[in-house]
Design a protein around this motif. Structure first.
Motif, PDB file in Angstrom:
ATOM      1  N   TYR A 166      38.013  47.629  50.352  1.00 61.27           N
ATOM      2  CA  TYR A 166      37.791  46.924  51.618  1.00 61.27           C
ATOM      3  C   TYR A 166      36.321  46.516  51.762  1.00 61.27           C
ATOM      4  O   TYR A 166      36.007  45.407  52.196  1.00 61.27           O
ATOM      5  CB  TYR A 166      38.174  47.799  52.807  1.00 61.27           C
ATOM      6  CG  TYR A 166      39.651  47.976  53.024  1.00 61.27           C
ATOM      7  CD1 TYR A 166      40.572  47.072  52.516  1.00 61.27           C
ATOM      8  CD2 TYR A 166      40.132  49.065  53.751  1.00 61.27           C
ATOM      9  CE1 TYR A 166      41.932  47.245  52.724  1.00 61.27           C
ATOM     10  CE2 TYR A 166      41.493  49.239  53.965  1.00 61.27           C
ATOM     11  CZ  TYR A 166      42.387  48.326  53.433  1.00 61.27           C
ATOM     12  OH  TYR A 166      43.733  48.505  53.645  1.00 61.27           O
ATOM     13  N   VAL A 167      35.428  47.434  51.415  1.00 62.09           N
ATOM     14  CA  VAL A 167      33.998  47.160  51.550  1.00 62.09           C
ATOM     15  C   VAL A 167      33.582  46.005  50.648  1.00 62.09           C
ATOM     16  O   VAL A 167      32.871  45.087  51.070  1.00 62.09           O
ATOM     17  CB  VAL A 167      33.163  48.420  51.239  1.00 62.09           C
ATOM     18  CG1 VAL A 167      31.685  48.083  51.147  1.00 62.09           C
ATOM     19  CG2 VAL A 167      33.398  49.483  52.305  1.00 62.09           C
ATOM     20  N   LEU A 168      34.024  46.025  49.393  1.00 63.79           N
ATOM     21  CA  LEU A 168      33.649  44.955  48.465  1.00 63.79           C
ATOM     22  C   LEU A 168      34.248  43.624  48.879  1.00 63.79           C
ATOM     23  O   LEU A 168      33.595  42.578  48.792  1.00 63.79           O
ATOM     24  CB  LEU A 168      34.081  45.307  47.041  1.00 63.79           C
ATOM     25  CG  LEU A 168      33.336  46.455  46.374  1.00 63.79           C
ATOM     26  CD1 LEU A 168      33.770  46.589  44.921  1.00 63.79           C
ATOM     27  CD2 LEU A 168      31.832  46.248  46.434  1.00 63.79           C
ATOM     28  N   LEU A 169      35.484  43.657  49.326  1.00 62.93           N
ATOM     29  CA  LEU A 169      36.134  42.421  49.776  1.00 62.93           C
ATOM     30  C   LEU A 169      35.406  41.853  50.990  1.00 62.93           C
ATOM     31  O   LEU A 169      35.168  40.648  51.085  1.00 62.93           O
ATOM     32  CB  LEU A 169      37.597  42.697  50.116  1.00 62.93           C
ATOM     33  CG  LEU A 169      38.458  41.488  50.489  1.00 62.93           C
ATOM     34  CD1 LEU A 169      38.539  40.507  49.329  1.00 62.93           C
ATOM     35  CD2 LEU A 169      39.857  41.939  50.893  1.00 62.93           C
ATOM     36  N   ALA A 170      35.027  42.729  51.909  1.00 60.98           N
ATOM     37  CA  ALA A 170      34.314  42.279  53.100  1.00 60.98           C
ATOM     38  C   ALA A 170      32.929  41.760  52.754  1.00 60.98           C
ATOM     39  O   ALA A 170      32.453  40.796  53.347  1.00 60.98           O
ATOM     40  CB  ALA A 170      34.211  43.421  54.106  1.00 60.98           C
ATOM     41  N   SER A 171      32.269  42.385  51.775  1.00 58.10           N
ATOM     42  CA  SER A 171      30.946  41.930  51.370  1.00 58.10           C
ATOM     43  C   SER A 171      31.009  40.515  50.810  1.00 58.10           C
ATOM     44  O   SER A 171      30.104  39.713  51.005  1.00 58.10           O
ATOM     45  CB  SER A 171      30.356  42.875  50.319  1.00 58.10           C
ATOM     46  OG  SER A 171      30.146  44.149  50.870  1.00 58.10           O
ATOM     47  N   ARG A 172      32.092  40.205  50.123  1.00 58.68           N
ATOM     48  CA  ARG A 172      32.269  38.853  49.598  1.00 58.68           C
ATOM     49  C   ARG A 172      32.349  37.840  50.731  1.00 58.68           C
ATOM     50  O   ARG A 172      31.778  36.760  50.659  1.00 58.68           O
ATOM     51  CB  ARG A 172      33.545  38.783  48.755  1.00 58.68           C
ATOM     52  CG  ARG A 172      33.891  37.392  48.255  1.00 58.68           C
ATOM     53  CD  ARG A 172      35.266  37.377  47.593  1.00 58.68           C
ATOM     54  NE  ARG A 172      35.639  36.037  47.198  1.00 58.68           N
ATOM     55  CZ  ARG A 172      36.215  35.143  48.008  1.00 58.68           C
ATOM     56  NH1 ARG A 172      36.449  35.471  49.265  1.00 58.68           N
ATOM     57  NH2 ARG A 172      36.524  33.943  47.576  1.00 58.68           N
ATOM     58  N   LYS A 173      33.042  38.225  51.804  1.00 61.28           N
ATOM     59  CA  LYS A 173      33.200  37.313  52.933  1.00 61.28           C
ATOM     60  C   LYS A 173      31.881  37.012  53.624  1.00 61.28           C
ATOM     61  O   LYS A 173      31.744  35.986  54.292  1.00 61.28           O
ATOM     62  CB  LYS A 173      34.189  37.880  53.951  1.00 61.28           C
ATOM     63  CG  LYS A 173      35.645  37.745  53.532  1.00 61.28           C
ATOM     64  CD  LYS A 173      36.574  38.139  54.662  1.00 61.28           C
ATOM     65  CE  LYS A 173      36.447  37.216  55.849  1.00 61.28           C
ATOM     66  NZ  LYS A 173      36.867  35.836  55.575  1.00 61.28           N
ATOM     67  N   ALA A 174      30.903  37.888  53.459  1.00 58.58           N
ATOM     68  CA  ALA A 174      29.612  37.666  54.098  1.00 58.58           C
ATOM     69  C   ALA A 174      28.946  36.402  53.590  1.00 58.58           C
ATOM     70  O   ALA A 174      28.083  35.832  54.251  1.00 58.58           O
ATOM     71  CB  ALA A 174      28.705  38.879  53.870  1.00 58.58           C
TER      72      ALA A 174
END
Length: 201
Positions: A166-174
């Protein structure tokens, strides 16, 4: 664990608030907030996936239930984990993952620890994963969590894996822009036309 969050004009949440609620970053200036406005802001914050603080903090929380490095119990635990996980355990060994990594997590650099957790779990073979689950589960069982050691250890690994993803996926969205969002919705909106006559072989 609470990870503090600050808005800036490039932040996904800030863009969401401005776009969806038509609220400038310095809003409401001299005016008060009503209950409906607070509720909308809370809802927007809960849906924020740009940095995903909830997952970020939860990932750190998972490590707080493990013995602390530098203590007799911790030294024994991390040594056992290294024996169980082999070279893969080096990704989360306190000697390699300690120091600035958790500090950076608190400062909103979420990907560092998440990357290490996924690398650790991805490099374990089935036998090592079972052995690591036993080591972690033995510690969790002493904390009076319900369940067998093996089950608790597997829960910890599963939770850590999903949370790190979840953290890595969300970081991509940044790094996504408004144009990226538009292209996504346009592509999927046009897909029903493009694929209407498609049939798998």
């Amino acid at each position: 664990m609470i990870v503090r969050r600050f808005l800036d004009e490039d932040d996904e949440l800030a863009r969401h608030l401005v776009r969806q609620l038509n609220t400038p970053l310095d809003w409401p200036e001299d005016e008060g907030l009503n209950t409906g406005q607070v509720a909308k802001i809370a809802s927007a914050a809960a849906c924020d996936v740009a940095y995903n603080q909830a997952s970020n903090g939860h990932l750190a929380d998972l490590f707080t239930v493990l013995p602390l490095p530098g203590t007799p119990e911790g030294d024994k635990f991390w040594r056992s984990l290294g024996e169980a996980g082999g070279d893969a355990a080096l990704y989360i060994d306190p000697g390699n993952a300690g120091g600035p990594f958790f500090d950076r997590l608190v400062d909103s650099n979420e990907a560092g620890i998440a990357d290490r957790v996924l690398s650790f779990l991805g490099d374990l073979d089935d036998r090592q994963r079972d052995a690591v689950a036993e080591v972690i589960g033995d510690v969790l069982a002493q904390e009076r969590f319900a369940g067998s050691s093996r089950y608790l250890g597997r829960l910890w690994l599963r939770d850590a894996e999903t949370t790190a993803w979840y953290v890595l996926l969300a970081s991509r969205k940044a790094h996504e822009t408004e144009d990226d969002h538009k292209r996504f919705f346009e592509a999927w909106g046009n897909a029903c036309v493009s694929y209407a006559g498609f049939r798998p072989p």
